[in-house]
Motif scaffolding. Structure first.
Motif, mmCIF file in Angstrom:
data_model
loop_
_atom_site.group_PDB
_atom_site.id
_atom_site.type_symbol
_atom_site.label_atom_id
_atom_site.label_comp_id
_atom_site.label_asym_id
_atom_site.label_seq_id
_atom_site.Cartn_x
_atom_site.Cartn_y
_atom_site.Cartn_z
ATOM 1 N N SER A 266 42.098 -23.081 36.140
ATOM 2 C CA SER A 266 40.982 -23.637 36.890
ATOM 3 C C SER A 266 39.681 -23.322 36.168
ATOM 4 N N LEU A 267 38.992 -24.354 35.741
ATOM 5 C CA LEU A 267 37.694 -24.180 35.078
ATOM 6 C C LEU A 267 36.600 -24.235 36.141
ATOM 7 N N ASN A 268 36.511 -23.157 36.905
ATOM 8 C CA ASN A 268 35.586 -23.093 38.031
ATOM 9 C C ASN A 268 34.136 -23.118 37.564
ATOM 10 N N ALA A 269 33.269 -23.599 38.439
ATOM 11 C CA ALA A 269 31.860 -23.755 38.093
ATOM 12 C C ALA A 269 30.965 -23.024 39.084
ATOM 13 N N ALA A 270 29.776 -22.701 38.625
ATOM 14 C CA ALA A 270 28.703 -22.227 39.496
ATOM 15 C C ALA A 270 27.493 -23.098 39.193
ATOM 16 N N VAL A 271 26.957 -23.734 40.221
ATOM 17 C CA VAL A 271 25.852 -24.681 40.050
ATOM 18 C C VAL A 271 24.579 -24.076 40.637
ATOM 19 N N ARG B 37 33.844 -20.133 34.865
ATOM 20 C CA ARG B 37 33.963 -20.518 33.447
ATOM 21 C C ARG B 37 32.805 -21.398 32.991
ATOM 22 N N ARG B 38 32.198 -22.131 33.945
ATOM 23 C CA ARG B 38 31.105 -23.043 33.571
ATOM 24 C C ARG B 38 29.908 -22.773 34.481
ATOM 25 N N VAL B 39 28.795 -22.449 33.864
ATOM 26 C CA VAL B 39 27.552 -22.148 34.575
ATOM 27 C C VAL B 39 26.644 -23.365 34.407
ATOM 28 N N VAL C 104 42.611 -15.241 24.128
ATOM 29 C CA VAL C 104 41.214 -15.454 24.507
ATOM 30 C C VAL C 104 40.360 -15.682 23.263
ATOM 31 N N ARG C 105 40.577 -14.873 22.226
ATOM 32 C CA ARG C 105 39.824 -15.088 20.986
ATOM 33 C C ARG C 105 40.089 -16.481 20.417
ATOM 34 N N GLY C 106 41.350 -16.907 20.467
ATOM 35 C CA GLY C 106 41.671 -18.238 19.955
ATOM 36 C C GLY C 106 40.976 -19.330 20.741
ATOM 37 N N ALA C 107 40.904 -19.180 22.069
ATOM 38 C CA ALA C 107 40.220 -20.177 22.891
ATOM 39 C C ALA C 107 38.734 -20.228 22.574
ATOM 40 N N VAL C 108 38.103 -19.066 22.390
ATOM 41 C CA VAL C 108 36.673 -19.041 22.066
ATOM 42 C C VAL C 108 36.429 -19.691 20.709
ATOM 43 N N GLU C 109 37.282 -19.405 19.739
ATOM 44 C CA GLU C 109 37.118 -20.007 18.411
ATOM 45 C C GLU C 109 37.208 -21.528 18.487
ATOM 46 N N GLU C 110 38.124 -22.054 19.314
ATOM 47 C CA GLU C 110 38.219 -23.506 19.490
ATOM 48 C C GLU C 110 36.938 -24.052 20.111
ATOM 49 N N MET C 111 36.378 -23.324 21.073
ATOM 50 C CA MET C 111 35.165 -23.788 21.738
ATOM 51 C C MET C 111 33.962 -23.726 20.786
ATOM 52 N N LEU C 112 33.933 -22.742 19.922
ATOM 53 C CA LEU C 112 32.860 -22.680 18.917
ATOM 54 C C LEU C 112 32.967 -23.854 17.945
ATOM 55 N N ALA C 113 34.187 -24.177 17.562
ATOM 56 C CA ALA C 113 34.386 -25.296 16.640
ATOM 57 C C ALA C 113 34.008 -26.624 17.284
ATOM 58 N N GLU D 23 40.248 -23.260 28.594
ATOM 59 C CA GLU D 23 39.896 -22.056 29.336
ATOM 60 C C GLU D 23 40.147 -20.820 28.489
ATOM 61 N N ALA D 24 39.118 -19.994 28.339
ATOM 62 C CA ALA D 24 39.271 -18.668 27.748
ATOM 63 C C ALA D 24 39.450 -17.704 28.916
ATOM 64 N N PHE D 25 40.683 -17.243 29.140
ATOM 65 C CA PHE D 25 41.009 -16.457 30.332
ATOM 66 C C PHE D 25 40.644 -14.990 30.109
#
Length: 720
Positions: A278-283, A318-320, A366-375, A425-427
């Motif tokens: 779940s990529l939960n958000a805060a608005v 996960r998303r602000v 988690v590191r792998g997910a962040v690296e994908e998001m940076l790319a 998602e980076a868990f």
């Protein structure tokens, strides 16, 4: 009750110096053979082995059959209320053992604060379900649902719905992040429903679940077969489940999809529910600018969700999503709060506020997910992927080479619509800050998550709260509204409360966990039943109009002078259909006027003849509805002390026919449901009350609720 209360020890598998975690099946502890393959679990902070797991040789078919036979029989010997009370006793036992659980959980990298949401949260869930089960469900094993439907003109053939427990097992496959709460939040509603539970915890923290199960077994409170535990692989579990059973899964969306596509789910009728990624958000609302209480509360909420359980929560933010003009201010404020409040390290060290991820494998993911998001366009605004310096058990700060530590990371995105931020998602302790143009854009961005468990809307403006909530509700299982008024009292964005639904659409799994008695009913089959009023009364434990009555009172209206007044009967003597039929009481204008003046209810229909006659609903001056209800009590009550202890309310009151001056009323009161309390010497009786006029027309209907002694002891012989 199970009498085996201690785990066996294993001298086998000595290649690694860590205990083998046993399974608890068929009311005893079970270990795999000495030559079986085992998975090794390491301390999240130090890397030292803490446990080994394996379930080779375990016959899952026998485990499931034990639940369906022994577990179902022992649970079925208890009523819903008795099982709910047993749940409270289990909760009290675990509460007394929680310090030991705290000591065990520390190896998984969790802090004392983390235990409040896992260990204490799980125990609190048992308490909540125990209370709601006894307050909101009948003390029986059949739950009626909805109104009865009249299927014949003369009322001799009726239809309705009942809920009864499913005939199989409630299997649960859980994620690693909540080894105690994750088990108990599924176990509680299944246990109350009367369905035996089979638990398969995730291996990285399964030793914690096993410790909790051991404590529950040692309590002596578990009926035989009601709870079993598989410590190790449960591959093939779905092969032995069928339409009698249900499987509840918490974990990744990919695994949920694989389970959902199993032939026994697709074709075999296994009930399947999932709570997945779940990529939960805060608005942040446009009004919640820097310096407002809402802005400060928002920052606190985001950092809390990043750091509790090291961000390993299915409900973490996960998303602000913030106004574009405030993106930099929010990003900077998050960084400041992390620097000021977060001390990363071994939870056993003084001052540590955030521990490690659950395992080195989790750290790698988690590191792998962040690296994908940076790319894909993300940029690290705070934190780093490198191995951090952490507080060690000795109290010194050192590089965490052996542990699974990751410092909190805040990503920012120039393109808020980048696909990766809404799909990957980076868990862990990672969140992304996105800017929106207007509220429609904020709704669109929140919905890009593809279905989420929860979103926070932070605003003090009612219009903003309404627009955002209505816009995103269809994509979320829960919306948490945060402002200055709730900042201190709110249970928080990430806390799934047992009274409310926990689940979400789409990517989040499409299932529902928790939700108070709704979750109990998830473990029950809804069945339509049709038949005569007498037979439906027998099946449902709820008296239905047209079923047999034994009425004391006026013979002209079905009563009998020989029948004992129902208020003279204790619960041991009272039966469904017992009641009283009164004679008529005539209504006078003087009594209506006196009631109006005494109560202050001088509404024109009771005081002004011309105005009342002009009203399309009234023939002129009419009696107050509450006057009629008061007279109704006077017509049915037996005044002398007896087993009826108190009237504690009315429900479902409806006024159907006006009563004019000169009309008469009478009442029929019938015992509708009898509910003994398992903890008290009294119970509740729900009475069906119907007021008729002199022409037999129904004037009012309602239910009267009373407390009645189980045995007529308090006033036995009074005025006899």
């Amino acid at each position: 009750m199970s009498t085996q209360t201690s785990m066996p020890t294993a001298a086998a598998h000595d290649a690694v110096d860590a205990p083998v975690v046993p399974s608890y099946v068929r009311d005893g502890w079970w270990l795999p053979a000495e030559d079986s393959r085992l998975a090794v679990v390491a301390d999240a902070s130090t890397g030292e082995p803490v446990a080994r797991f394996g379930a080779e040789g375990l016959d899952l078919g026998e485990v499931v059959e034990h639940a369906r036979t022994v577990g179902r029989r022992t649970l079925g010997e208890m009523s819903l209320h008795e099982r709910a009370l047993r749940l409270k006793e289990l909760a009290k036992h675990l509460f007394g053992q929680r310090e030991e659980l705290y000591e065990i959980t520390v190896s998984s990298g969790v802090t004392t604060k983390d235990n409040l949401v896992d260990v204490d949260g799980g125990i609190g869930t048992l308490f909540t379900y125990s209370s709601k089960g006894r307050r909101e469900l009948p003390n029986s094993n059949v739950v009626t649902e909805g109104p009865i439907e009249q299927l014949s003109a003369d009322g001799s053939f009726l239809g309705g719905h009942v809920l009864t427990r499913i005939p199989g097992v409630a299997a649960q496959i859980n994620a690693f992040n909540f080894p105690v709460w994750g088990m108990l939040e599924k176990f509680a509603p299944a246990f109350i429903a009367g369905v035996p539970t089979l638990v398969k915890p995730a291996t990285p923290t399964g030793y914690i679940t096993a410790a909790a199960v051991r404590m529950m077994v040692e309590s002596g409170l578990l009926p035989d077969g009601s709870l079993q535990l598989i410590s190790g692989s449960a591959r093939g579990l779905l092969d032995v489940l069928d339409h009698r059973d249900m499987l509840s899964f918490t974990g990744s969306a990919d695994t949920a999809g694989a389970l959902r596509s199993h032939p026994h789910v697709v074709h075999g009728g296994v009930r399947f529910t999932a709570e997945a990624d779940s990529l939960n958000a805060a608005v942040l609302g446009p009004d919640a600018t820097e310096g407002t209480p809402e802005f400060d509360a928002f920052i606190r909420a985001v950092v809390t969700e990043m750091t509790v359980k090291a961000g390993q929560k299915c409900t973490a933010i996960r998303r602000v999503i913030v106004p574009e003009a405030q993106r930099e201010a929010v990003t900077a404020a998050l960084g400041r709060r992390i620097r000021d409040k977060v001390v990363l390290g071994d939870p056993r060290a003084a001052g540590v506020t955030m521990g490690a991820l659950a395992s080195r494998d989790q750290l790698r993911d988690v590191r792998g997910a962040v690296e994908e998001m940076l790319a894909a366009g993300g940029r690290i605004a705070h934190g780093a992927l490198e191995t951090p310096v952490v507080r060690t058990l000795s109290g010194e700060d050192a590089t965490a080479d052996e542990g699974a530590f990751l410092a909190p990371i805040v990503l920012t995105w120039e393109d808020p619509g980048a696909e990766a931020v809404h799909s990957r998602e980076a868990f862990g302790p990672v969140t992304s800050v996105l800017g929106y143009r207007d509220l429609d854009d904020a709704v669109r961005l929140a919905a890009r998550g593809g279905g989420s468990l929860v979103a926070t809307v932070c605003t003090h403006d009612p219009d903003t709260a309404r627009e955002l909530t209505v816009g995103i509700a269809g994509h979320h299982g829960r919306v948490h509204l945060l402002d200055r008024d709730t900042a201190r009292s709110s249970t928080g964005h990430g806390a799934a409360m047992p009274q409310l639904v926990h689940g979400g659409p789409g990517r989040a799994g499409g299932g529902e966990e928790l939700g108070g008695t709704r979750a109990v009913k998830h473990h029950m089959q809804r069945t339509a039943v049709q038949g005569s009023p007498d037979l439906l009364t027998a099946v449902t434990g709820l008296w239905h109009t047209g079923a047999a009555q034994r009425l004391a009172g006026d013979p002209e209206f079905g009563g009998s002078a020989e029948e004992i007044h129902p208020f003279r009967k204790s619960l041991a003597e009272l039966r469904l259909g017992d009641g009283v039929a009164s004679g008529l009481r005539t209504v006078s204008e003087e009594e209506i006027s006196a009631f109006a003046q005494t109560t202050g209810d001088t509404f024109y229909a009771h005081t002004d003849p011309e105005a009342a006659a002009a009203n399309p609903f009234f023939p002129g001056i009419v009696a107050h509805g509450y006057l009629l209800v008061s007279w109704g009590a006077g017509l049915f009550v037996d005044p002398a002390p007896g087993p009826v202890l108190a009237n504690y309310g009315l429900e479902d009151l409806r006024f159907l026919t006006p009563v004019a001056v000169g009309d008469s009323i009478r009442i029929t009161l019938t015992a509708k449901r009898i509910t003994p309390r398992v903890t008290d010497e009294h119970g509740e009786v729900r009475w069906d009350a119907v007021i008729h006029n002199q022409d037999g027309e129904v004037v009012a209907t309602y239910d009267v609720l009373t407390l009645v002694e189980k045995e007529n002891t308090t006033y036995a012989g009074w005025n006899a």
